[in-house]
Scaffold this motif. Sequence first.
Motif, PDB file in Angstrom:
ATOM      1  N   ALA A 106      64.092  15.834 -23.225  1.00 25.41           N
ATOM      2  CA  ALA A 106      64.481  16.174 -24.591  1.00 25.41           C
ATOM      3  C   ALA A 106      66.002  16.197 -24.754  1.00 25.41           C
ATOM      4  O   ALA A 106      66.500  16.175 -25.868  1.00 25.41           O
ATOM      5  N   GLY A 107      66.713  16.272 -23.638  1.00 19.99           N
ATOM      6  CA  GLY A 107      68.166  16.286 -23.721  1.00 19.99           C
ATOM      7  C   GLY A 107      68.712  17.703 -23.667  1.00 19.99           C
ATOM      8  O   GLY A 107      67.962  18.651 -23.477  1.00 19.99           O
ATOM      9  N   PRO A 108      69.970  17.851 -23.752  1.00 21.07           N
ATOM     10  CA  PRO A 108      70.913  16.860 -24.252  1.00 21.07           C
ATOM     11  C   PRO A 108      71.382  15.830 -23.222  1.00 21.07           C
ATOM     12  O   PRO A 108      72.002  14.840 -23.580  1.00 21.07           O
ATOM     13  N   GLU A 109      71.079  16.046 -21.952  1.00 18.86           N
ATOM     14  CA  GLU A 109      71.529  15.136 -20.891  1.00 18.86           C
ATOM     15  C   GLU A 109      70.344  14.415 -20.263  1.00 18.86           C
ATOM     16  O   GLU A 109      69.232  14.954 -20.241  1.00 18.86           O
ATOM     17  N   PRO A 110      70.563  13.235 -19.696  1.00 17.78           N
ATOM     18  CA  PRO A 110      69.501  12.565 -18.934  1.00 17.78           C
ATOM     19  C   PRO A 110      69.058  13.447 -17.769  1.00 17.78           C
ATOM     20  O   PRO A 110      69.788  14.346 -17.343  1.00 17.78           O
ATOM     21  N   GLN A 111      67.854  13.178 -17.264  1.00 16.83           N
ATOM     22  CA  GLN A 111      67.319  13.938 -16.132  1.00 16.83           C
ATOM     23  C   GLN A 111      66.791  12.952 -15.099  1.00 16.83           C
ATOM     24  O   GLN A 111      65.990  12.078 -15.429  1.00 16.83           O
ATOM     25  N   ASP A 112      67.203  13.114 -13.856  1.00 17.20           N
ATOM     26  CA  ASP A 112      66.742  12.241 -12.769  1.00 17.20           C
ATOM     27  C   ASP A 112      66.888  10.761 -13.125  1.00 17.20           C
ATOM     28  O   ASP A 112      65.970   9.966 -12.917  1.00 17.20           O
ATOM     29  N   ASP A 113      68.012  10.409 -13.716  1.00  9.39           N
ATOM     30  CA  ASP A 113      68.295   9.025 -14.137  1.00  9.39           C
ATOM     31  C   ASP A 113      67.356   8.514 -15.224  1.00  9.39           C
ATOM     32  O   ASP A 113      67.279   7.308 -15.461  1.00  9.39           O
ATOM     33  N   LYS A 114      66.631   9.408 -15.887  1.00  8.50           N
ATOM     34  CA  LYS A 114      65.756   9.031 -16.999  1.00  8.50           C
ATOM     35  C   LYS A 114      66.490   9.357 -18.297  1.00  8.50           C
ATOM     36  O   LYS A 114      67.083  10.426 -18.432  1.00  8.50           O
ATOM     37  N   PRO A 115      66.471   8.447 -19.265  1.00  8.75           N
ATOM     38  CA  PRO A 115      67.251   8.652 -20.485  1.00  8.75           C
ATOM     39  C   PRO A 115      66.667   9.715 -21.409  1.00  8.75           C
ATOM     40  O   PRO A 115      65.450   9.950 -21.423  1.00  8.75           O
ATOM     41  N   VAL A 116      67.526  10.312 -22.179  1.00 10.96           N
ATOM     42  CA  VAL A 116      67.105  11.244 -23.216  1.00 10.96           C
ATOM     43  C   VAL A 116      66.177  10.493 -24.168  1.00 10.96           C
ATOM     44  O   VAL A 116      66.460   9.369 -24.579  1.00 10.96           O
ATOM     45  N   GLY A 117      65.052  11.111 -24.482  1.00  3.97           N
ATOM     46  CA  GLY A 117      64.087  10.504 -25.400  1.00  3.97           C
ATOM     47  C   GLY A 117      62.913   9.833 -24.725  1.00  3.97           C
ATOM     48  O   GLY A 117      61.928   9.499 -25.383  1.00  3.97           O
ATOM     49  N   LEU A 118      62.986   9.634 -23.391  1.00  5.64           N
ATOM     50  CA  LEU A 118      61.860   9.050 -22.670  1.00  5.64           C
ATOM     51  C   LEU A 118      60.808  10.143 -22.465  1.00  5.64           C
ATOM     52  O   LEU A 118      61.083  11.183 -21.869  1.00  5.64           O
ATOM     53  N   VAL A 119      59.614   9.899 -22.986  1.00  2.00           N
ATOM     54  CA  VAL A 119      58.539  10.883 -22.911  1.00  2.00           C
ATOM     55  C   VAL A 119      57.244  10.158 -22.546  1.00  2.00           C
ATOM     56  O   VAL A 119      56.972   9.065 -23.050  1.00  2.00           O
ATOM     57  N   TYR A 120      56.480  10.790 -21.672  1.00  3.24           N
ATOM     58  CA  TYR A 120      55.127  10.311 -21.364  1.00  3.24           C
ATOM     59  C   TYR A 120      54.147  11.362 -21.839  1.00  3.24           C
ATOM     60  O   TYR A 120      54.312  12.553 -21.567  1.00  3.24           O
ATOM     61  N   THR A 121      53.132  10.900 -22.568  1.00  6.46           N
ATOM     62  CA  THR A 121      52.027  11.761 -22.944  1.00  6.46           C
ATOM     63  C   THR A 121      50.763  11.145 -22.365  1.00  6.46           C
ATOM     64  O   THR A 121      50.728   9.947 -22.071  1.00  6.46           O
ATOM     65  N   ALA A 122      49.741  11.960 -22.197  1.00 10.36           N
ATOM     66  CA  ALA A 122      48.490  11.439 -21.650  1.00 10.36           C
ATOM     67  C   ALA A 122      47.323  12.225 -22.220  1.00 10.36           C
ATOM     68  O   ALA A 122      47.451  13.403 -22.562  1.00 10.36           O
ATOM     69  N   ILE A 123      46.188  11.542 -22.306  1.00 12.31           N
ATOM     70  CA  ILE A 123      44.927  12.161 -22.706  1.00 12.31           C
ATOM     71  C   ILE A 123      43.920  11.860 -21.607  1.00 12.31           C
ATOM     72  O   ILE A 123      43.751  10.701 -21.212  1.00 12.31           O
TER      73      ILE A 123
END
Length: 169
Positions: A106-123
Amino acid sequence: MAESDQLETNRRIIATCTRLGLSVASAESLTGGRFVASLVDVPGASAVVRGGLVTYATDLKASLAGVDADHLEETGPIDPVVAAQMAVGTAAECVADIGISCTGVAGPEPQDDKPVGLVYTAIAFGGKAKVFEHEFAGDREEIRTSTVQAMSVNLDEFVAELAYGPSAE
């Protein structure tokens, strides 16, 4: 999506799951429980919602939601397999028919080289999971809101397909 649209989507989810006799549980990271809270805003949700796990800390994804600890160590928490295992794990832990999950940045900074805004959802249903990859724009609040909305839309489409079959699109 407007707040009223979100509520209407969640009403459909609760109504469809009630009609089908299905229960739902969530495992949430970046949303901190907002998705399950949005479901329980609907009157009658107690017939469907089993509960939710807030697995904000990485280690809780393994200890509470059943994510493989070695995989977490290898990939970090922002990973499609992690999202899938969270969904399957929350269904099992909460004794629910459907598990839904989210993990992302969610940010404000990238995490583990993953960009802000990258999200995985699953069902997850029947021990198998479908994963969705999202690239949301905006600030932290907008990304978290977009994640909850995407979870609602995806779950609404999923339960509608269970109830009525594939759409004719």
